[in-house]
Design a protein around this motif. Structure first.
Motif, short mmCIF file in Angstrom:
data_model
loop_
_atom_site.label_atom_id
_atom_site.label_comp_id
_atom_site.label_asym_id
_atom_site.label_seq_id
_atom_site.Cartn_x
_atom_site.Cartn_y
_atom_site.Cartn_z
N SER A 11 5.75 2.45 12.85
CA SER A 11 5.83 1.92 14.01
C SER A 11 6.93 0.70 14.05
CB SER A 11 4.77 1.46 14.68
OG SER A 11 3.75 0.52 14.02
N ARG A 12 6.90 0.04 13.13
CA ARG A 12 7.99 -1.20 13.22
C ARG A 12 8.64 -1.27 11.65
NH1 ARG A 12 5.21 -5.78 13.19
NH2 ARG A 12 3.23 -4.88 12.88
N ILE A 14 10.33 -1.32 8.28
CA ILE A 14 11.10 -0.48 7.23
C ILE A 14 10.72 1.05 7.74
CG2 ILE A 14 11.18 0.25 4.95
CD1 ILE A 14 10.97 -2.86 4.20
N ALA A 34 -1.04 1.24 13.13
CA ALA A 34 -2.30 0.58 12.98
C ALA A 34 -2.90 0.13 14.29
CB ALA A 34 -2.29 -0.63 11.80
N GLY A 35 -2.25 -0.63 15.07
CA GLY A 35 -2.56 -1.17 16.41
C GLY A 35 -1.62 -1.12 17.60
N ASN A 36 -0.04 -1.34 16.97
CA ASN A 36 0.96 -1.27 18.01
C ASN A 36 1.34 0.03 18.66
OD1 ASN A 36 3.31 -2.24 19.64
ND2 ASN A 36 3.54 -3.67 17.91
N ASN A 86 4.38 3.35 3.31
CA ASN A 86 4.93 2.21 3.76
C ASN A 86 4.08 1.16 4.15
OD1 ASN A 86 7.51 0.73 5.06
ND2 ASN A 86 5.99 1.14 6.83
N TYR A 156 -0.75 -10.39 -2.86
CA TYR A 156 0.44 -9.30 -2.39
C TYR A 156 1.14 -9.14 -3.72
CZ TYR A 156 4.46 -7.42 -0.22
OH TYR A 156 5.62 -6.82 0.26
N LYS A 160 1.30 -4.95 -5.30
CA LYS A 160 2.58 -4.31 -5.54
C LYS A 160 2.85 -3.83 -7.14
CE LYS A 160 3.75 -4.14 -1.33
NZ LYS A 160 3.71 -2.48 -0.39
N ILE A 189 13.62 -8.72 3.43
CA ILE A 189 14.37 -7.65 4.54
C ILE A 189 13.75 -8.31 5.81
CG2 ILE A 189 14.44 -5.27 5.37
CD1 ILE A 189 15.09 -5.59 2.41
N THR A 191 12.33 -8.17 8.93
CA THR A 191 11.34 -7.57 9.71
C THR A 191 10.22 -8.48 10.04
OG1 THR A 191 9.52 -7.14 8.01
CG2 THR A 191 11.70 -5.39 8.24
P1 NAP Z 1 6.22 -4.99 9.17
O1 NAP Z 1 7.33 -5.16 9.79
O2 NAP Z 1 5.18 -5.92 9.15
O3 NAP Z 1 5.53 -3.64 9.64
C1 NAP Z 1 4.26 -3.28 9.01
C2 NAP Z 1 3.95 -1.68 9.44
O4 NAP Z 1 2.60 -1.18 8.93
C3 NAP Z 1 3.52 -1.68 10.97
O5 NAP Z 1 4.14 -0.48 11.48
C4 NAP Z 1 2.19 -1.72 11.26
O6 NAP Z 1 1.66 -0.92 12.38
C5 NAP Z 1 1.82 -0.90 10.00
N1 NAP Z 1 0.38 -1.19 9.51
C6 NAP Z 1 -0.07 -2.48 8.83
N2 NAP Z 1 -1.23 -2.52 8.50
C7 NAP Z 1 -1.81 -1.14 8.46
C8 NAP Z 1 -2.90 -0.18 8.28
N3 NAP Z 1 -3.81 -0.64 7.70
N4 NAP Z 1 -2.74 1.12 8.46
C9 NAP Z 1 -1.56 1.86 9.18
N5 NAP Z 1 -0.53 1.02 9.10
C10 NAP Z 1 -0.39 -0.24 9.12
O7 NAP Z 1 6.29 -4.70 7.61
P2 NAP Z 1 7.94 -4.20 6.74
O8 NAP Z 1 8.41 -5.55 6.46
O9 NAP Z 1 8.49 -3.09 7.53
O10 NAP Z 1 7.04 -3.76 5.54
C11 NAP Z 1 7.06 -2.45 5.06
C12 NAP Z 1 6.51 -2.12 3.57
O11 NAP Z 1 7.51 -2.76 2.93
C13 NAP Z 1 5.36 -3.08 3.40
O12 NAP Z 1 4.51 -2.11 2.33
C14 NAP Z 1 6.04 -4.08 2.56
O13 NAP Z 1 4.98 -4.70 1.73
C15 NAP Z 1 7.16 -3.62 1.79
N6 NAP Z 1 7.89 -4.83 1.85
C16 NAP Z 1 8.75 -5.46 2.59
C17 NAP Z 1 9.47 -6.44 2.61
C18 NAP Z 1 10.26 -7.39 3.59
O14 NAP Z 1 10.68 -8.30 3.03
N7 NAP Z 1 10.17 -6.83 4.94
C19 NAP Z 1 9.84 -6.85 1.30
C20 NAP Z 1 9.16 -6.01 0.01
C21 NAP Z 1 8.36 -5.05 0.45
P3 NAP Z 1 1.31 -1.88 13.77
O15 NAP Z 1 2.83 -1.71 14.22
O16 NAP Z 1 0.52 -1.01 14.55
O17 NAP Z 1 0.89 -3.08 13.35
#
Ligand code: NAP
Length: 248
Positions: A11-12, A14, A34-36, A86, A156, A160, A189, A191
């Motif tokens: 939903s949001r 990456i 999850a909720g959004n 993801n 965290y 990973k 990233i 987000t």
């Molecule tokens: P984000 O913007 O916080 O989005 C998180 C997404 O995961 C949302 O779609 C959320 O759904 C969903 N989610 C959260 N908990 C969940 C659950 N229990 N079951 C199903 N869906 C769930 O995250 P992001 O930054 O895109 O990160 C995506 C991945 O990349 C993660 O694994 C993160 O650890 C990894 N990552 C991110 C970064 C970074 O800098 N952004 C760096 C390294 C790794 P809702 O919209 O419904 O809440």
């Protein structure tokens, strides 16, 4: 038959970028959230507006019944060909000597079990051992797996690190069954995840310390994920690709 991609947390951030790109490559997409719900439906509408197919499915990746429901939705769309593990969470900055068991259970359930359960269901559908036609799995690791995130969220980082081991082991387990398994390790990233870790200004604050003097975009990570899932990466399995602009 339509090939289906399931993106957890689509939903949001990456995950949403992955949904858009995979739809553009011809996949019908299951957008898990999850909720959004509004954010998930916006991704679905955008894909439909570009002539693609997508459905939004609510569900917690750490809850088995929810995962089964997501995969039932995928089965209704066509034949599963790709899974992006993801969905992932961070938490507020804390030292290990301050972490509650509730925090640790949430972190490890969502970030680790929440990749194992969807993978299990994908293997049951895609593995040639189970009569499937093969496919690809990409896991979301993090530069934190190698940096450790001291004083911020070692839990965290450790989750990973587990994803890295999971990727290597699963890739070898499935290499002769038509499924390639790889991971990406994003750096910083842009987000919403940083705000959910209690540090909304993180990107702006760390930007100058990054090797490229800029953060990455969700689309840049999604491009790498989509490549790993494509036939262009047909001899790539067990790889953990840094998508971190030189960080980590
Ligand atoms: P984000 O913007 O916080 O989005 C998180 C997404 O995961 C949302 O779609 C959320 O759904 C969903 N989610 C959260 N908990 C969940 C659950 N229990 N079951 C199903 N869906 C769930 O995250 P992001 O930054 O895109 O990160 C995506 C991945 O990349 C993660 O694994 C993160 O650890 C990894 N990552 C991110 C970064 C970074 O800098 N952004 C760096 C390294 C790794 P809702 O919209 O419904 O809440």
């Amino acid at each position: 038959m339509t090939r289906v991609a399931l993106v957890t947390g689509g939903s949001r951030g990456i995950g949403a970028a992955c949904c858009r790109l995979l739809a553009a490559r011809g996949y019908a997409v299951v957008v898990n959230y999850a909720g959004n719900e509004a954010a998930a439906q916006a991704v679905v509408a955008e894909i439909a507006g570009s002539g693609g197919r997508a459905v939004a499915v609510q569900g917690d990746v750490a809850v088995e019944a929810d995962v089964l429901r997501m995969f039932a939705a995928a089965d209704a769309l066509g034949m599963l060909g790709a899974l992006v593990n993801n969905a992932g969470v961070v938490d507020l900055p804390a030292r290990v000597d301050e972490m509650s068991v509730e925090r640790l259970n949430r972190m490890f359930s969502i970030n680790i079990i929440g990749s194992f359960l969807p993978s299990r269901e994908a293997i049951r559908r895609m593995s040639t051992k189970h009569g499937g036609k093969g496919g690809g799995i990409v896991n979301l690791s993090s530069a934190a797996a190698t940096l450790g995130a001291p004083g911020q969220y070692v839990d965290y980082a450790a989750s990973k690190g587990a994803i890295d081991s999971f990727t290597i082991g699963l890739a070898r387990e499935l290499a002769a069954e038509g499924i390639r398994v790889n991971a990406v390790r994003p750096g910083v990233i842009d987000t919403d995840i940083h705000a959910s870790g209690g540090w909304p200004d993180r990107v702006a604050q760390v930007r100058d310390s990054l090797p490229m003097k800029r953060e990455g975009t969700a689309e840049e990570v999604a491009q790498a994920i989509t490549w790993l899932l494509s036939d262009e990466a047909s001899y790539v399995t067990g790889a953990i690709l840094n998508v971190s602009g030189g960080r980590g």
